[in-house]
Design an enzyme around this catalytic site. Structure first.
Site, PDB file in Angstrom:
ATOM      1  N   GLY A   1       5.973   0.057  26.218  1.00 28.04           N
ATOM      2  CA  GLY A   1       7.282   0.359  26.799  1.00 28.04           C
ATOM      3  C   GLY A   1       8.400  -0.110  25.889  1.00 28.04           C
TER       4      GLY A   1
ATOM      5  N   ILE B   1       5.138   2.583  33.890  1.00 25.83           N
ATOM      6  CA  ILE B   1       5.280   3.190  35.228  1.00 25.83           C
ATOM      7  C   ILE B   1       6.753   3.331  35.586  1.00 25.83           C
ATOM      8  CG2 ILE B   1       3.068   2.311  36.081  1.00 25.83           C
ATOM      9  CD1 ILE B   1       4.798   0.269  37.769  1.00 25.83           C
ATOM     10  N   ASP B   2       7.639   2.607  34.870  1.00 27.32           N
ATOM     11  CA  ASP B   2       9.061   2.591  35.241  1.00 27.32           C
ATOM     12  C   ASP B   2       9.797   3.879  34.855  1.00 27.32           C
ATOM     13  OD1 ASP B   2       8.358  -0.009  35.876  1.00 27.32           O
ATOM     14  OD2 ASP B   2       9.296  -0.891  34.106  1.00 27.32           O
TER      15      ASP B   2
ATOM     16  N   ARG C   1      11.427  -2.224  37.706  1.00 29.43           N
ATOM     17  CA  ARG C   1      12.352  -3.093  36.968  1.00 29.43           C
ATOM     18  C   ARG C   1      13.805  -2.670  37.178  1.00 29.43           C
ATOM     19  NH1 ARG C   1      10.043  -6.340  33.315  1.00 29.43           N
ATOM     20  NH2 ARG C   1       8.418  -4.872  32.813  1.00 29.43           N
TER      21      ARG C   1
ATOM     22  N   GLU D   1      12.455  -2.877  43.379  1.00 28.16           N
ATOM     23  CA  GLU D   1      12.472  -4.336  43.180  1.00 28.16           C
ATOM     24  C   GLU D   1      13.753  -4.824  42.503  1.00 28.16           C
ATOM     25  OE1 GLU D   1       9.238  -5.433  40.556  1.00 28.16           O
ATOM     26  OE2 GLU D   1       9.995  -4.183  38.930  1.00 28.16           O
TER      27      GLU D   1
ATOM     28  N   HIS E   1       1.244  -4.500  42.042  1.00 29.34           N
ATOM     29  CA  HIS E   1       0.402  -3.950  40.975  1.00 29.34           C
ATOM     30  C   HIS E   1      -0.533  -2.836  41.432  1.00 29.34           C
ATOM     31  CE1 HIS E   1       2.042  -7.595  39.285  1.00 29.34           C
ATOM     32  NE2 HIS E   1       1.827  -7.054  38.110  1.00 29.34           N
TER      33      HIS E   1
END
Ligand code: F6P
Length: 366
Positions: A116, A140-141, A185, A236, A286
């Site tokens: 990433g 995944i972000d 994130r 989050e 997760h």
């Protein structure tokens, strides 16, 4: 220059599709007579010269497997290395020269880094030191600029959407407010898209600061319509109007120094105090990163992996592979890490959610 041997590594948080990229890199390279060394645990394997030879047998049967057969780490930053016995969190060491040494010792012609924004930023620094690198965007972000999709995102999104569906039926039965906390994130892609796909009522994003009164009002409006339950999808990294996020802890030396978490409990307390409604929280964590990649992620990972090798063979290092529309393209790594890709509060996706009645818990975006 004839390419004879390349290295590959997976760094940062794991996600579905990593093995599919490793497999595609190895298979395509081997077809072209290129040997592949798979470095262990991200850049740590380069620091310590630890690798496995990726022959056909090593990458057989891994296409659908989650995680990464190479292992990964988001602590092994060679420019600020904190892992004992070499460095510590208080005394980080610059061991980037060890990475260059490993590259040279193994007579590598190029390195493919799968990661990433943290990994790609490190890759850019190594490029500037003269190492020929090609990047593959993973997370995944889905927060990397220059690619429409990172692999791993679609798998995480499908887990999150399934979770919204599941909490819907239980919220309905118990007349509760259910709050689902997703990862992502500082970008709200998983929350926004799972909220749209799952029909969530309130969506809290890092990009749209929430207002407590607006959240309460959105639930009251639903109550007035006779709805006895509400589904909230909270990223989050959601922030209030003061810019405060729910932070679990800070981690010295990590490429991800802030561990986010706890927004769902914060919002649950707010609603229970103000409306005396029963709330429950589900923190997906997760689960979004584990397990089998979706068909889309396998398709994307395989295309990314083969294109990364093609870039090496063509001598076009310094680039990251990317998806633009339905085409695989390449962009300079420097450009790709310049900024994060975040949800546009004025954009079409936010307007779509508003158009079907989703609230962003905001006084301004409605
Ligand atoms: O970047 C991927 C990600 O899963 C984020 O969505 C999340 O904030 C973070 O990594 C969690 O990291 P860790 O696995 O170190 O807790």
């Amino acid at each position: 220059m004839k390419i004879k041997r390349i290295g590959v590594l997976t760094a940062g948080g794991d996600c579905p599709g990593l093995n599919a990229v490793v497999r595609a890199v190895a298979k395509h390279a081997l077809q072209n007579g290129v040997e592949v060394l798979g470095f262990k645990n991200g850049f740590d394997g380069m620091v310590k010269n630890q690798f496995i030879v990726l022959d056909d047998k090593a990458v057989s049967g891994i296409l659908t497997r989650g995680g990464t057969i190479l292992g990964t780490s988001n602590l092994a930053n060679p420019f600020s290395y904190t892992l004992p016995p070499i460095g510590t969190a208080k005394k980080p060491k610059d061991v980037s020269s060890l990475v260059a040494h490993t590259f040279k010792t193994n007579r590598l012609d190029a390195l493919i880094t799968i990661g990433g924004d943290g990994t790609l930023s490190m890759s850019q620094k190594f490029l500037e030191m003269g190492l020929p690198i090609v990047g593959v965007p993973k997370t995944i972000d889905n927060d990397l600029l220059s690619t429409d999709y990172t692999f791993g995102f679609d798998s995480a999104l499908s887990v999150a959407t399934d979770a919204v569906d599941r909490i819907h039926t239980t919220a309905e039965s118990h007349h509760r407010v259910m709050i689902l906390e997703t990862m992502g994130r500082y970008a709200g892609w998983i929350a926004l898209r799972s909220c749209i796909a799952g029909g969530g009522d309130i969506c809290l994003l890092p990009e749209i600061p929430y207002n407590e009164d607006a959240i309460i009002e959105a639930i009251e409006v639903r109550q007035l319509k006779g709805k006895t339950f509400s589904i909230i999808v909270a990223a989050e990294g959601a922030k209030n109007e003061k810019g405060e996020m729910a932070v679990q802890k800070t981690i010295a030396g990590s490429t991800d120094p802030i561990r986010l978490g706890g927004i769902s409990s914060k919002i649950a307390s707010l609603i229970e105090d103000r409306l005396q409604l029963e709330c429950r929280v589900v923190v997906l964590g997760h689960l979004q990163r584990g397990g089998t990649p979706t068909a889309f992620d396998r398709w994307l990972s395989t295309r990314f992996g083969t294109e990364a090798v093609d870039l090496v063979l063509k001598g076009q290092t310094g680039n990251m592979v990317a998806l633009r529309g339905t085409e695989i393209i390449s962009v300079p790594i420097k450009e790709a890490v310049a900024n994060l890709k975040r949800v546009d509060p004025q954009g079409e996706e936010v307007r779509t959610a508003l158009a079907v009645g989703t609230s962003f818990g905001s006084k301004t975006i409605k």
